[in-house]
Design an enzyme around this catalytic site. Structure first.
Site, PDB file in Angstrom:
ATOM      1  N   THR A  96     -19.197 -23.805  25.287  1.00 27.66           N
ATOM      2  CA  THR A  96     -19.606 -25.046  24.611  1.00 27.66           C
ATOM      3  C   THR A  96     -19.274 -26.260  25.465  1.00 27.66           C
ATOM      4  OG1 THR A  96     -19.454 -24.116  22.388  1.00 27.66           O
ATOM      5  CG2 THR A  96     -19.218 -26.500  22.588  1.00 27.66           C
ATOM      6  N   ASN A 143     -28.618 -15.098  23.122  1.00 28.38           N
ATOM      7  CA  ASN A 143     -27.452 -14.461  22.505  1.00 28.38           C
ATOM      8  C   ASN A 143     -27.815 -13.594  21.300  1.00 28.38           C
ATOM      9  OD1 ASN A 143     -28.019 -17.240  21.646  1.00 28.38           O
ATOM     10  ND2 ASN A 143     -26.459 -16.901  20.097  1.00 28.38           N
ATOM     11  N   SER A 194     -18.910 -18.127  30.127  1.00 29.75           N
ATOM     12  CA  SER A 194     -17.788 -18.156  29.184  1.00 29.75           C
ATOM     13  C   SER A 194     -16.958 -16.893  29.350  1.00 29.75           C
ATOM     14  CB  SER A 194     -18.308 -18.255  27.750  1.00 29.75           C
ATOM     15  OG  SER A 194     -17.229 -18.313  26.825  1.00 29.75           O
ATOM     16  N   GLY A 195     -15.644 -17.049  29.404  1.00 29.55           N
ATOM     17  CA  GLY A 195     -14.766 -15.930  29.686  1.00 29.55           C
ATOM     18  C   GLY A 195     -14.808 -14.813  28.671  1.00 29.55           C
ATOM     19  N   HIS A 196     -14.832 -15.159  27.385  1.00 32.03           N
ATOM     20  CA  HIS A 196     -14.663 -14.110  26.387  1.00 32.03           C
ATOM     21  C   HIS A 196     -15.917 -13.266  26.181  1.00 32.03           C
ATOM     22  CE1 HIS A 196     -16.543 -15.853  22.586  1.00 32.03           C
ATOM     23  NE2 HIS A 196     -16.603 -16.875  23.405  1.00 32.03           N
ATOM     24  N   THR A 252      -4.624 -30.665  32.471  1.00 36.19           N
ATOM     25  CA  THR A 252      -3.836 -29.662  33.179  1.00 36.19           C
ATOM     26  C   THR A 252      -4.513 -28.299  33.107  1.00 36.19           C
ATOM     27  OG1 THR A 252      -1.798 -30.848  32.680  1.00 36.19           O
ATOM     28  CG2 THR A 252      -1.588 -28.524  33.270  1.00 36.19           C
ATOM     29  N   CYS A 304     -21.301 -18.127  15.937  1.00 40.60           N
ATOM     30  CA  CYS A 304     -21.031 -19.540  15.686  1.00 40.60           C
ATOM     31  C   CYS A 304     -21.726 -20.037  14.420  1.00 40.60           C
ATOM     32  CB  CYS A 304     -21.481 -20.376  16.883  1.00 40.60           C
ATOM     33  SG  CYS A 304     -20.674 -19.906  18.421  1.00 40.60           S
TER      34      CYS A 304
END
Length: 394
Positions: free
Chosen positions: A72, A147, A199-201, A237, A326
């Site tokens: 996102t 998706n 996206s990582g997941h 960070t 989502c």
């Protein structure tokens, strides 16, 4: 009860190898990657290695990778970072809401927005994009793999048209990464893609971690303001453990794509799909015939509410989805399926099955026992459909 997970497009489990790569950066190597002392430099080195791994997955320069909190944020950064009032954005009716809702917000700020239609198979036709281009078209944003249906767009052709018209091109590749080769290098098939979201997941990395590829010639305005992190493109960070996890997952995905594993996954998906259609009457595949990623099928079960079927299967130990996670709980039918021309009733009767690299043949076998039984039971509950039959295997 053995649980079977077939909702990988919503999220994937963290791989043990990914967790082990991350673990030291929660406990021993906890430094801030912007600090100049030894602990900080250990963290910086880990971030740099992960950036190289993600760049390797996309065949780009490490400096072109911007780490974010997920798909996102990457989509929003691509759109808000490029567009200004008076610019023209072209996107499509089947995008993830991370793009569609961002487009709505940009429209309220003076950006002109065009939403392209798709074919009944869910394809964006290049001629449709060509006709929509204007002199002030600044950005075209079209997802690579959908998706909900898994449909693959002709991104190379679409990006080429955008470039020929003087526009930049962004693709949400969240559902393509780790499933399809991605090559944005000057000689790659995605050479005209300027911005790309992952996206990582979705690739067995942690949630809350993503990346945006930004071609080095693209001027990107940050949407977060603070420090000079990520070459002043994304303040904050660095999430070192998450970045390390994404890097490890990207490296594993690169190796996985070089094997015959994607073809084996597609064969599992095809067997699931074809057996359901053979055993359960009045079913069909949404986007049948279109090129799709290997793990995804979206099937309609006429005369059954998908939500009821989803719950029935969940009670039997099978996790699937009615569409985008989502939008879970939304009363409206899938915007993707209705954009393809499905009626509201058929869209509400559709389920998505999305496998992962961890899915086994035994799990597919068990799912094929559960699905016909659940459909038959739900159809029997409706007197109007009492005559409908389902072939349940012995």
């Amino acid at each position: 009860m053995q649980r079977i997970y077939m909702d990988a497009n919503a999220t994937t489990p963290l791989l043990p190898e990914v967790f082990e790569a991350m673990r030291p950066f929660y406990l021993e190597h906890y430094g801030n990657a912007s600090s100049i002392h030894q602990q900080g430099q250990q963290a910086r080195a880990a971030v740099d290695r992960a950036r190289e791994s993600v760049a390797g997955l996309l065949h780009c320069r490490p400096a072109e990778i911007v780490f974010t909190s997920g798909g996102t944020e990457s989509d929003n950064l691509a759109l808000f970072g490029v567009l200004s009032p008076g610019d023209h954005l072209i996107t499509t009716s089947i995008e993830h809401h991370a793009v569609l809702h961002a487009a709505q917000s940009l429209q309220s700020r003076g950006v002109e927005v065009t939403i392209l239609p798709v074919t009944p198979s869910g394809i964006v036709e290049p001629a449709t994009l060509l006709a929509a281009l204007k002199p002030n078209t600044r950005l075209v944003s079209i997802m690579y793999a959908n998706n909900e249906t898994g449909v693959i767009q002709p991104i190379d052709a679409l990006a080429g048209i955008a470039h020929a018209g003087g526009a930049l091109f962004h693709t949400d590749a969240v559902q393509a990464a780790g499933k399809l080769p991605l090559d944005v290098s000057p000689h790659g098939f995605l050479k005209d893609v300027d911005l790309l979201t992952i996206s990582g997941h979705k690739i067995h990395a942690p949630k809350g971690m993503g990346a945006l590829y930004v071609r080095r010639s693209v001027q990107l305005s940050p949407i977060f303001h603070g420090g000079s992190h990520e070459r002043q493109r994304r303040a904050g960070t660095e999430n070192v453990p998450g970045i390390v996890g994404l890097g490890k997952a990207a490296a594993m995905a690169s190796e996985w794509l070089k094997t015959d594993a994607p073809a084996k996954l597609a064969a599992l998906r095809d067997r699931l799909e074809q057996t359901i259609l053979a055993q359960v009457e009045e079913t069909g595949v949404n986007s049948a015939g279109a090129a799709r990623v290997a793990n995804t099928t979206n099937i309609y079960f006429d005369h059954v509410e998908a939500e009821a079927l989803l719950i029935a299967l969940d009670l039997k130990g099978l996790s699937v989805s009615g569409g985008s996670a989502c939008q879970s709980g939304a009363s409206e039918p899938s915007h993707v399926l209705t954009a393809m021309g499905l009626s509201a009733n058929r869209a509400r009767a559709s389920l998505r099955f999305s496998l992962s690299k961890l899915t086994t043949e035994a799990e597919v076998d068990e799912a094929l026992k559960l699905i016909p039984e659940a459909v038959a039971h739900l159809r029997r509950l409706s007197p109007v459909q009492a005559s409908r039959t389902v072939t349940v295997p012995a």
